[in-house]
Scaffold this motif. Structure first.
Motif, PDB file in Angstrom:
ATOM      1  N   PRO A 108       0.810  -1.230   0.000  1.00  0.00           N
ATOM      2  CA  PRO A 108       0.000   0.000   0.000  1.00  0.00           C
ATOM      3  C   PRO A 108       0.838   1.272   0.000  1.00  0.00           C
ATOM      4  O   PRO A 108       0.499   2.244  -0.685  1.00  0.00           O
ATOM      5  CB  PRO A 108      -0.843  -0.125   1.273  1.00  0.00           C
ATOM      6  N   THR A 109       1.920   1.283   0.780  1.00  0.00           N
ATOM      7  CA  THR A 109       2.763   2.487   0.833  1.00  0.00           C
ATOM      8  C   THR A 109       3.439   2.746  -0.502  1.00  0.00           C
ATOM      9  O   THR A 109       3.461   3.875  -1.011  1.00  0.00           O
ATOM     10  CB  THR A 109       3.822   2.338   1.937  1.00  0.00           C
ATOM     11  N   ASP A 110       3.985   1.666  -1.077  1.00  0.00           N
ATOM     12  CA  ASP A 110       4.647   1.813  -2.382  1.00  0.00           C
ATOM     13  C   ASP A 110       3.634   2.184  -3.461  1.00  0.00           C
ATOM     14  O   ASP A 110       3.942   2.970  -4.377  1.00  0.00           O
ATOM     15  CB  ASP A 110       5.353   0.508  -2.762  1.00  0.00           C
ATOM     16  N   GLY A 119       0.837  11.132 -10.691  1.00  0.00           N
ATOM     17  CA  GLY A 119       0.003  12.320 -10.798  1.00  0.00           C
ATOM     18  C   GLY A 119       0.801  13.604 -10.864  1.00  0.00           C
ATOM     19  O   GLY A 119       0.315  14.612 -11.378  1.00  0.00           O
ATOM     20  N   ALA A 120       2.033  13.571 -10.362  1.00  0.00           N
ATOM     21  CA  ALA A 120       2.840  14.797 -10.320  1.00  0.00           C
ATOM     22  C   ALA A 120       3.609  15.034 -11.608  1.00  0.00           C
ATOM     23  O   ALA A 120       4.082  16.148 -11.854  1.00  0.00           O
ATOM     24  CB  ALA A 120       3.819  14.736  -9.150  1.00  0.00           C
ATOM     25  N   TYR A 121       3.752  14.021 -12.442  1.00  0.00           N
ATOM     26  CA  TYR A 121       4.540  14.181 -13.668  1.00  0.00           C
ATOM     27  C   TYR A 121       3.676  14.814 -14.758  1.00  0.00           C
ATOM     28  O   TYR A 121       2.602  14.301 -15.089  1.00  0.00           O
ATOM     29  CB  TYR A 121       5.063  12.827 -14.148  1.00  0.00           C
ATOM     30  N   GLU A 127      10.850  12.524 -14.820  1.00  0.00           N
ATOM     31  CA  GLU A 127      10.003  11.340 -14.718  1.00  0.00           C
ATOM     32  C   GLU A 127      10.668  10.241 -13.898  1.00  0.00           C
ATOM     33  O   GLU A 127      10.099   9.160 -13.712  1.00  0.00           O
ATOM     34  CB  GLU A 127       9.684  10.831 -16.132  1.00  0.00           C
ATOM     35  N   ASP A 128      11.862  10.531 -13.385  1.00  0.00           N
ATOM     36  CA  ASP A 128      12.637   9.495 -12.681  1.00  0.00           C
ATOM     37  C   ASP A 128      11.877   8.927 -11.494  1.00  0.00           C
ATOM     38  O   ASP A 128      11.932   7.713 -11.226  1.00  0.00           O
ATOM     39  CB  ASP A 128      13.975  10.070 -12.207  1.00  0.00           C
ATOM     40  N   ALA A 129      11.169   9.785 -10.759  1.00  0.00           N
ATOM     41  CA  ALA A 129      10.468   9.315  -9.560  1.00  0.00           C
ATOM     42  C   ALA A 129       9.365   8.326  -9.933  1.00  0.00           C
ATOM     43  O   ALA A 129       9.112   7.360  -9.196  1.00  0.00           O
ATOM     44  CB  ALA A 129       9.874  10.502  -8.800  1.00  0.00           C
ATOM     45  N   VAL A 130       8.704   8.537 -11.068  1.00  0.00           N
ATOM     46  CA  VAL A 130       7.640   7.624 -11.485  1.00  0.00           C
ATOM     47  C   VAL A 130       8.246   6.273 -11.869  1.00  0.00           C
ATOM     48  O   VAL A 130       7.736   5.211 -11.477  1.00  0.00           O
ATOM     49  CB  VAL A 130       6.846   8.201 -12.670  1.00  0.00           C
ATOM     50  N   ALA A 134       7.521   2.775  -9.944  1.00  0.00           N
ATOM     51  CA  ALA A 134       6.961   1.645 -10.687  1.00  0.00           C
ATOM     52  C   ALA A 134       7.850   0.408 -10.529  1.00  0.00           C
ATOM     53  O   ALA A 134       7.357  -0.703 -10.310  1.00  0.00           O
ATOM     54  CB  ALA A 134       6.820   2.012 -12.161  1.00  0.00           C
ATOM     55  N   ARG A 135       9.152   0.603 -10.651  1.00  0.00           N
ATOM     56  CA  ARG A 135      10.075  -0.533 -10.512  1.00  0.00           C
ATOM     57  C   ARG A 135       9.990  -1.134  -9.113  1.00  0.00           C
ATOM     58  O   ARG A 135      10.107  -2.354  -8.934  1.00  0.00           O
ATOM     59  CB  ARG A 135      11.500  -0.090 -10.818  1.00  0.00           C
ATOM     60  N   LYS A 136       9.772  -0.291  -8.120  1.00  0.00           N
ATOM     61  CA  LYS A 136       9.675  -0.791  -6.750  1.00  0.00           C
ATOM     62  C   LYS A 136       8.431  -1.660  -6.558  1.00  0.00           C
ATOM     63  O   LYS A 136       8.435  -2.629  -5.787  1.00  0.00           O
ATOM     64  CB  LYS A 136       9.658   0.384  -5.766  1.00  0.00           C
TER      65      LYS A 136
END
Length: 823
Positions: A108-110, A119-121, A127-130, A134-136
């Motif tokens: 849930p946290t991830d 939503g922020a991109y 886009e690195d954070a997205v 996603a990979r996580k």
């Protein structure tokens, strides 16, 4: 009206006819654009295009309990339809409920972190954070679930439940798993209610898990019309072409061996099959999903009512035989069903496509064998003159309602894009239409990935309900078939959970757009799995194998011949005294003449003559600039009969011949619609010994010549249709007929005539000025030249008939002078 069965028949049974009329739909787009309008409008259940008025009528989807658009009370429910809706809805709920508990639970946290980053991109930030979020989420457990071996064959495995859930959801919502736009809700129920046969077709489909999976992998049926797609698929399997070429009881496609990009423990079978031995099976599937909403013929005015839309079985038969005959592109047998669906959806007739395959090879063989970037559709540049179509100016019957009208008459961007797509699809290569603001363009499949053509980049185009970036992303991700199977499964989990889908119109344009952030957790994750797949995968570079025996691919053979030395063309005389002059055997040409030797598609050589260059259109001023000459020896003097073996896509073209320096006479060429034809015999006097034939032209478009013949006896050559014979404009007056008068006077003051609008360009050119066309100017009237200032030498015709000026006249501070007819 043209009606397409299932949807409209149900609407007719349920409610009074209530049609929304869209009068803005382009006549050029016709049936296809009307179909696309219905796909864009989520409230549209069916469509009807009226070519006589250019109107597209959209029938609204029925919503139980809602008033009709006319304000009338809602019709009473159809009990049979309601029962089927309840049946398929219950089946969907039960099946999807089995899927959800078997899917892995995302942390849930991830998950919250991923959705926040998503939503922020907005496109102009990192886009690195997205990607990282996603990979996580794709933990080893999630990846193992998405990589499970295919369980379709058991009919009881998770894959079977997921595809059944996806198909039922797609059909109920009119969207779901299909990226092609909805055709109204409850498509399965609306189809099954038509009768026992249709209901049995749906029942058979819902029990055939492999067929449902293959339809989903192929992109889903147009409009989510699974029942119609299954009906088409069954009809194709019963067709003579399928039974003869594939087999009466053809088994499902053979499993494809484990792929290099699919190491264990991933599935050992790629769902997106590319095996050449299964090409005709995939063709059946591609036709079925593409034609689930009938495709209207672009040129339908002269077709009988039952031929206004493409017959899917006939389309399959046409392509199957063309493939076996070696007429399609060598890449055709390695295209996936998804790709084939975009190759067989042309709005041209099967006859037009067969015409194209023969005539383009006749007329422009180099465009059939060139590299993939513009193969088959280079003719958009070389032969479709930009501008309003001239067909209405030709005699009746020259433009007769077929795709040949486009190169014959020219067209603006819409017609050019339609021709490009038609040409590419005709040879079995996929295209995707691309609309831009105020412009029409196209995109095409190549072995190294999809490319944009005739327009701007992917972010600036769309087709129907789908944006260019989403289309391009999916095509890139699909090339890694193993990873794309994981994407599909992740998407099916999202459907089972009832997650909202990601918008098909997302962009990376840097501006916040509500479409950029739609989608629930699993659909958004599947979306980023596509992006990650593209990031990590090598660029596409599909290998095209040799044709499977007994097929001999003609394009492959022509490409192989193109790498050999050009054959030598020699003038010969046969036993009957006929002199055969290969077009490529010319002795000399004017250095300005557009004469090029080409290797013919089948064998030998030919010559393309590009016309007589003229900056102001036909007729050109200096026909000798187009000249080319054949020197040859004749054993005996006498009257011979000259014919030309030629082809052209263009009307109103001409050819003149001078024999041994005599006055040039016209060779009666004509509009051949791309076929090889012989001109009517022309009697010429040939002397014993050396002779010279010098050909010239005044028209400006291409003619292609294979041979010229000098017959000892007059041959019988069938006459062409009278309306196909050229009617070129009469030659313009000689350059010496024009005069530039001083700025202090006018043509009228000198007692001579001003140059007409028709001849102004020729007069400008004859006097050494640059013709810049017709312009509306505030003062000097008629044909004039600017003689001072930055635009000195520019020559115009003033279309402002009310303009007056007392000499000396100026325009934008520059002196201007009138051009007059000397005599």
């Amino acid at each position: 009206m043209v009606r397409f069965g299932a949807m409209l028949a149900v609407a007719a049974a349920m409610a009074p006819a209530t049609l929304a009329t869209l009068t803005h739909v382009s006549d050029q787009a016709g049936y296809t654009e009307c179909r696309m309008e219905c796909g864009i409008d989520t409230g549209c259940a069916s469509w009807d295009y009226l070519p006589s008025t250019g109107e597209c009528h959209l029938s609204p989807a029925e919503v139980e309990g809602a008033a009709s658009v006319t304000g009338a009370p809602p019709p009473p429910p159809n009990p049979a339809l309601q029962k089927l809706i309840e049946k398929y809805t219950a089946m969907k709920n039960e099946t999807c409920a089995k899927v959800v508990p078997q899917a892995p639970t995302l942390d849930p946290t991830d998950a919250a972190a991923f959705m926040a980053a998503y939503g922020a991109y907005v496109g102009n930030n990192s886009e690195d954070a997205v990607y990282a979020a996603a990979r996580k989420l794709i933990t080893p457990a999630v990846d193992a679930f998405l990589s499970l071996p295919d369980s379709i064959a058991s009919s009881t495995g998770l894959d079977a439940e997921m595809v059944l859930c996806a198909v039922l959801s797609d059909a109920i919502t009119g969207g779901g798993g299909s990226p092609k736009g909805g055709a109204g809700s409850h498509t399965l129920a609306n189809y099954a209610v038509l009768g026992p046969t249709q209901e049995a077709t749906v029942d058979a489909l819902l029990a055939n898990y492999q067929l449902m999976r293959d339809m989903l992998v192929a992109g889903g049926p147009a409009g989510g019309n699974y029942g119609q797609a299954a009906e088409i698929y069954a009809a194709i399997q019963k067709s003579e072409a399928y039974r003869t070429l594939v087999g009466a009881a053809a088994p499902p496609p053979a499993p494809v061996p484990s792929l290099p990009e699919c190491p264990e423990p991933a599935s050992g079978t790629a769902w997106d099959d590319r095996d050449p031995s299964n090409a005709l099976h995939r063709l059946a599937l591609g036709v079925s999903v593409a034609h689930a909403i009938p495709i209207g013929h672009r040129y339908a005015a002269d077709l009988p009512n039952n031929s206004k839309t493409v017959d899917p079985v006939a389309r399959y038969t046409s392509f199957a035989h063309a493939y076996m005959n070696g007429d399609l592109d060598p890449a055709f047998p390695i295209l996936t069903a998804f790709e084939l669906a975009h190759a067989v959806d042309s709005d041209g007739t099967d006859e037009d496509q067969a015409w194209l395959r023969t005539t383009l090879a006749n007329y422009a063989p180099g465009e059939v064998t060139m590299s993939y970037g513009w193969r088959f559709c280079e003719s958009v540049h070389s032969d479709v003159q930009y501008g309003d179509s001239q067909c209405s100016k030709f005699p009746a019957g020259v433009c007769s309602g077929r795709y040949a009208d486009i190169p014959c008459g020219g067209d603006v961007c819409g017609g050019r894009a339609f021709w490009g797509r038609f040409a590419r699809k005709g040879f079995g290569l996929p295209t995707w239409g691309a609309t831009e603001k105020g412009h029409a363009s196209m995109s095409s499949w190549t072995p190294t990935g999809w490319i944009r053509q005739l327009g701007s980049a992917w972010p600036f185009c769309w087709w129907g309900a789908r944006g260019g970036p989403d289309w391009y992303l999916e095509t890139q991700a699909r090339d890694n078939r193993c990873e794309f199977q994981k994407v599909l499964r992740a998407g099916w989990v999202g459907i089972a959970r009832g997650d909202a889908p990601v918008s098909l119109r997302w962009t990376d344009d840097g501006a916040y757009d509500v479409d950029d952030h739609q989608g629930g957790l699993w659909p958004a994750l599947a979306f980023y799995m596509k992006k990650i797949t593209v990031q990590q995968s090598p660029a596409p570079n599909r290998t095209i194998p040799a044709a499977l025996p007994p097929i001999v691919n003609k394009i492959d053979a022509a490409i192989a011949r193109s790498k050999l030395p050009m054959p030598t063309a020699n003038i010969t005389t046969d036993a009957d005294g006929n002199i055969i002059i290969p077009a490529a055997a010319f002795t000399s040409k004017n250095r300005s003449a557009s004469v090029s030797i080409q290797r013919s598609f089948d064998s030998g050589t030919q010559v393309e003559h590009g016309g007589c260059s003229s900056p102001v259109g036909p007729p050109c001023f200096y026909p000798l600039s187009s000249a080319w000459t054949y020197n040859f020896s004749a054993a005996t003097a006498g009257t011979y009969f000259l014919t030309a073996n030629f082809t052209t896509y263009h009307y109103n073209q001409d050819l003149y011949v001078s024999v041994n320096g005599a006055k040039a006479v016209e060779v009666p060429v004509f509009y051949s619609v791309g076929w090889w034809n012989q001109s009517q015999p022309l009697s010429v006097a040939i002397q014993a010994g050396m002779n010279a034939l010098t050909f010239t032209r005044t028209s400006t478009r291409q003619l292609v010549f294979k041979e010229f013949f000098l017959w000892a006896k007059a041959p019988v050559v069938p006459k062409p249709p009278g309306n196909y014979t050229p009617a070129p404009a009469p030659p313009g007056p000689p350059g010496g007929n024009y005069i530039e008068v001083p700025a202090t006077t006018t043509c009228k003051a000198q007692g001579i005539q001003p140059v007409s609008e028709q001849d102004c360009g020729h007069a400008c050119y004859a006097l050494g000025f640059k013709s810049t066309g017709d312009r509306a100017r505030p003062n000097i009237s008629g044909c004039f030249v600017m003689t001072t200032g930055p635009y000195a030498g520019n020559c115009n015709y003033n279309t402002n008939s009310s303009a007056t000026c007392t000499p000396p006249c100026t325009l934008y501070g520059a002196e201007v002078r009138s051009l007059c007819v000397r005599n």
